[in-house]
Design an enzyme around this catalytic site. Structure first.
Site, mmCIF file in Angstrom:
data_model
loop_
_atom_site.group_PDB
_atom_site.id
_atom_site.type_symbol
_atom_site.label_atom_id
_atom_site.label_comp_id
_atom_site.label_asym_id
_atom_site.label_seq_id
_atom_site.Cartn_x
_atom_site.Cartn_y
_atom_site.Cartn_z
ATOM 1 N N HIS A 183 37.251 39.203 77.410
ATOM 2 C CA HIS A 183 35.791 38.549 76.932
ATOM 3 C C HIS A 183 36.421 38.862 75.244
ATOM 4 C CE1 HIS A 183 31.258 37.851 75.552
ATOM 5 N NE2 HIS A 183 31.566 38.670 74.701
ATOM 6 N N GLU A 184 36.551 40.316 74.861
ATOM 7 C CA GLU A 184 37.021 40.262 73.952
ATOM 8 C C GLU A 184 38.354 39.055 73.066
ATOM 9 O OE1 GLU A 184 34.619 42.454 72.240
ATOM 10 O OE2 GLU A 184 33.110 43.173 73.585
ATOM 11 N N HIS A 187 37.480 36.287 71.875
ATOM 12 C CA HIS A 187 37.088 35.991 70.615
ATOM 13 C C HIS A 187 38.083 35.985 69.641
ATOM 14 C CE1 HIS A 187 32.339 36.436 71.396
ATOM 15 N NE2 HIS A 187 32.674 38.006 72.318
ATOM 16 N N HIS A 193 30.214 33.331 71.928
ATOM 17 C CA HIS A 193 29.148 33.294 73.435
ATOM 18 C C HIS A 193 28.721 32.115 74.153
ATOM 19 C CE1 HIS A 193 29.045 37.739 72.005
ATOM 20 N NE2 HIS A 193 29.658 37.576 72.798
HETATM 21 ZN ZN LIG Z 1 30.957 38.616 72.586
#
Ligand SMILES: [Zn+2]
Length: 280
Positions: A183-184, A187, A193
């Site tokens: 997830h990171e 980014h 999101h």
């Molecule tokens: Zn996030």
């Protein structure tokens, strides 16, 4: 992820779920901070003086200024330049701030520890095997990301959004799970999101009355990003259903009012299609 992304963190794994559930019970009164990526942040009570208004990609946004950084939607770090809106790669998101040729050079901080170093290796393999981005150990490149160690007790992470130029970071706490690492890194690739998409209200219902005081801005729609593909409630970039909950009740439900199950086992097909659309 940010602090209260509770959701983000939670993501996950069975063991963690058990732990989180336990923690949630213990801390209900104080608003379950433990759920998300941002746990850590959450641990620090919200200081309203740190809540700031700014501009991102031409849109007015709210963010939290903390530890000398600008946290957006919990675990996304915006540079001062991005907020000033005066640099060429200031929009992040799905259309700008992309890594040249999809090559992302990285280093791992020497104090990371073998457990998280292994998670990084596994996450890098996921990206390299399934997406058109290639995460490559840095030699002498100027533009790169360093995985830094967050805290020895947390479950969260955070990352700068998109390609920044120069050195940027992904922070990982000791107890973060693999999907949250992915997830990171999402980014870093340039993803915001899922629940902040422009069309999200067709698919989810934000339960505003269940959100911790001062945290509602984390559920604002981000209009300046580019939504790619259909809304994906199972996305690795989706908040956890109880993110920033003040009462143990969901803060995000399906649009029809039913609960959804948090799925954070890794990439979904939709996530891969999105990333590969950004990096053809
Ligand atoms: Zn996030």
């Amino acid at each position: 992820m940010n602090k209260n992304l509770n959701g983000l963190l939670q993501k996950v794994w069975p063991q963690k779920k058990i732990l989180l559930s336990f923690i949630t019970v213990l801390t209900l009164a104080s608003c379950d901070k433990n759920e998300g990526i941002m746990e850590e942040a959450q641990t620090n009570s919200i200081n309203s003086q740190n809540i700031k208004k700014g501009q991102l990609g031409g849109q007015a946004i709210t963010y939290e200024r903390k530890n000398g950084m600008n946290f957006f939607q919990g675990d996304i770090v915006l540079s001062d330049e991005q907020l000033a809106g005066n640099e060429s790669h200031n929009k992040g998101g799905a259309t700008l701030s992309r890594w040249p040729s999809g090559k992302i050079y990285y280093t791992v901080a020497s104090n990371m520890g073998s457990i998280n170093a292994n998670k990084i290796t596994n996450a890098v393999n996921e990206y390299n095997n399934k997406t058109n981005t290639q995460w490559i150990p840095r030699t002498n490149q100027t533009n790169y990301v360093e995985f830094i160690f967050g805290s020895s007790s947390g479950y969260d992470g955070w990352a700068h959004i998109g390609y920044q130029g120069g050195k940027q970071n992904i922070s990982l706490d000791q107890n973060i799970d693999l999907a949250s690492v992915i997830h990171e890194m999402g980014h870093t690739v340039g993803l915001y999101h899922e629940h902040c998409r422009k069309d999200r209200d067709q698919y989810v219902s934000i339960q505003w009355n269940n959100i911790q005081n001062g945290q509602a801005y984390n559920f604002d729609i981000y209009n300046s990003g580019t939504d790619i593909g259909p809304f994906n409630i199972n996305s690795v970039m989706m908040y956890w259903p109880n993110s920033y909950s003040k009462n143990g009740q969901p803060t995000i439900k399906r649009a029809n009012g039913t609960n959804f199950t948090y799925n954070r086992t890794g990439f979904t097909t939709g996530d891969l299609n999105t990333i590969n659309s950004m990096y053809p």
